[in-house]
Write an enzyme that holds these catalytic residues in place. Structure first.
Site, PDB file in Angstrom:
ATOM      1  N   ARG A 101       3.690  -9.449   4.312  1.00 43.09           N
ATOM      2  CA  ARG A 101       4.919  -8.809   3.827  1.00 43.09           C
ATOM      3  C   ARG A 101       6.024  -8.847   4.881  1.00 43.09           C
ATOM      4  O   ARG A 101       7.115  -8.327   4.615  1.00 43.09           O
ATOM      5  CB  ARG A 101       4.620  -7.348   3.473  1.00 43.09           C
ATOM      6  CG  ARG A 101       4.309  -7.126   1.994  1.00 43.09           C
ATOM      7  CD  ARG A 101       3.757  -5.724   1.864  1.00 43.09           C
ATOM      8  NE  ARG A 101       4.147  -5.026   0.684  1.00 43.09           N
ATOM      9  CZ  ARG A 101       3.281  -4.714  -0.287  1.00 43.09           C
ATOM     10  NH1 ARG A 101       2.042  -5.124  -0.245  1.00 43.09           N
ATOM     11  NH2 ARG A 101       3.677  -3.993  -1.304  1.00 43.09           N
ATOM     12  N   ARG A 184      10.846   1.104  -1.917  1.00 45.69           N
ATOM     13  CA  ARG A 184       9.943  -0.056  -1.859  1.00 45.69           C
ATOM     14  C   ARG A 184      10.705  -1.345  -2.162  1.00 45.69           C
ATOM     15  O   ARG A 184      10.451  -2.375  -1.550  1.00 45.69           O
ATOM     16  CB  ARG A 184       8.781   0.131  -2.855  1.00 45.69           C
ATOM     17  CG  ARG A 184       7.790   1.196  -2.381  1.00 45.69           C
ATOM     18  CD  ARG A 184       6.888   1.634  -3.512  1.00 45.69           C
ATOM     19  NE  ARG A 184       5.944   0.612  -3.930  1.00 45.69           N
ATOM     20  CZ  ARG A 184       5.337   0.609  -5.111  1.00 45.69           C
ATOM     21  NH1 ARG A 184       5.601   1.552  -5.997  1.00 45.69           N
ATOM     22  NH2 ARG A 184       4.478  -0.341  -5.402  1.00 45.69           N
TER      23      ARG A 184
HETATM   24  P1  AMP Z   1       0.943  -2.336  -3.083  1.00 49.32           P
HETATM   25  O1  AMP Z   1      -0.217  -1.780  -3.823  1.00 49.32           O
HETATM   26  O2  AMP Z   1       0.782  -3.779  -2.696  1.00 49.32           O
HETATM   27  O3  AMP Z   1       2.264  -2.043  -3.756  1.00 49.32           O
HETATM   28  O4  AMP Z   1       0.987  -1.547  -1.667  1.00 49.32           O
HETATM   29  C1  AMP Z   1       1.156  -0.132  -1.623  1.00 49.32           C
HETATM   30  C2  AMP Z   1       1.628   0.280  -0.249  1.00 49.32           C
HETATM   31  O5  AMP Z   1       0.662  -0.106   0.748  1.00 49.32           O
HETATM   32  C3  AMP Z   1       2.927  -0.378   0.221  1.00 49.32           C
HETATM   33  O6  AMP Z   1       4.087   0.284  -0.277  1.00 49.32           O
HETATM   34  C4  AMP Z   1       2.799  -0.251   1.740  1.00 49.32           C
HETATM   35  O7  AMP Z   1       3.060   1.067   2.174  1.00 49.32           O
HETATM   36  C5  AMP Z   1       1.305  -0.530   1.946  1.00 49.32           C
HETATM   37  N1  AMP Z   1       1.039  -1.957   2.149  1.00 49.32           N
HETATM   38  C6  AMP Z   1       0.324  -2.801   1.337  1.00 49.32           C
HETATM   39  N2  AMP Z   1       0.278  -4.033   1.840  1.00 49.32           N
HETATM   40  C7  AMP Z   1       0.979  -4.005   3.003  1.00 49.32           C
HETATM   41  C8  AMP Z   1       1.322  -4.968   3.991  1.00 49.32           C
HETATM   42  N3  AMP Z   1       0.931  -6.252   3.887  1.00 49.32           N
HETATM   43  N4  AMP Z   1       2.054  -4.555   5.053  1.00 49.32           N
HETATM   44  C9  AMP Z   1       2.449  -3.294   5.189  1.00 49.32           C
HETATM   45  N5  AMP Z   1       2.184  -2.325   4.300  1.00 49.32           N
HETATM   46  C10 AMP Z   1       1.458  -2.668   3.203  1.00 49.32           C
END
Ligand code: AMP
Length: 235
Positions: A101, A184
């Site tokens: 990310r 986000r």
């Molecule tokens: P997601 O389910 O992919 O939307 O991820 C939920 C949350 O997890 C994100 O808003 C971040 O806070 C954290 N997160 C997930 N993947 C990453 C990543 N590669 N780098 C940093 N934070 C992450």
């Protein structure tokens, strides 16, 4: 197109990153690709939520960032993904959903994959219109037991608030509430979107529209994956 192919089709190598803003359907598509091509889906969001649920040291560190819709620090994420990629079942391929990310994470991934001698085959960006993304995220509900996802309007459960599969309660992710969604999406634009150029310069970026229904998007993804096979990137 994927049409007449066997459901358990297994390609020789499939190292894929799914790129796209929250709510674009990465998780759904990663699951479908994983089932069809028999490669593991590795979702950093799911790994973090599991760590949070089990109150592990990683989960406790990640909690405050996740609650605000911010990114968990790169060094924690790179260590997490390195451990997972060096673990079981990733030799013949994987689908990364939610990682990298940031540019620093992409560089970390390059280093890990060099060590594994497994270069990326494809970075597939899923794009969708912002209003569609926001509607999807706000209406998303998940089963607290089996994780199955629903949408209040597009894919409601048979009984309000109850999972069709296992009968458990549905919940809304805290970061799927309006204010956190905005953050986000901002974080995505500022920190993740530069990856588009990073991978496009290497000639491994593909793009697909995520505005359509999940199975239609999946059909378009399969067509891209098959073209890559035909073009002989792998083998
Ligand atoms: P997601 O389910 O992919 O939307 O991820 C939920 C949350 O997890 C994100 O808003 C971040 O806070 C954290 N997160 C997930 N993947 C990453 C990543 N590669 N780098 C940093 N934070 C992450």
């Amino acid at each position: 197109m994927a049409g007449g192919r066997n459901n358990s089709l297994k390609v020789l190598s499939m190292h894929i990153v799914l790129l796209g803003s929250p709510g674009v359907g990465k998780g759904t598509q990663a699951r479908l690709i994983s089932q069809r091509y028999n490669v593991p889906q590795i979702s950093t969001g799911d790994l973090l939520r599991e760590a949070l649920c089990n109150s592990t040291p990683l989960g406790l560190k990640a909690k405050k960032y996740m609650g605000r819709g911010e990114l968990v620090p790169d060094e924690l994420m790179i260590a997490l993904i390195e451990e997972r990629l060096n673990g079981q079942g990733t030799k013949d391929g994987f689908i990364l959903d939610g990682f990298p990310r940031t540019i620093a994470q992409a560089r970390g991934l390059d280093r890990i994959l060099r060590q594994m001698k497994s270069p990326l085959d494809l970075v597939l960006e899923i794009e969708a219109t912002p209003s569609i993304i926001i509607r999807r995220l706000e209406g998303r509900r998940l089963c607290q037991n089996c994780g199955k996802d629903y949408h209040l309007v597009y894919h409601p459960p048979r009984e309000n608030g109850v999972c069709d599969e296992c009968g458990s309660r549905l919940y809304q992710r805290k970061d799927d509430r309006a204010r956190t969604i905005k953050n986000r999406l901002r974080v995505y634009r500022d920190q993740t979107l530069p990856l588009r150029e990073y991978y496009s310069e290497r000639g491994i970026l593909g793009t697909v529209s995520g505005n359509e229904l999940p199975l239609e998007v999946f059909g378009n993804i399969c067509a891209i994956l098959e073209k890559i096979e035909v073009a002989g990137y792998r083998v």
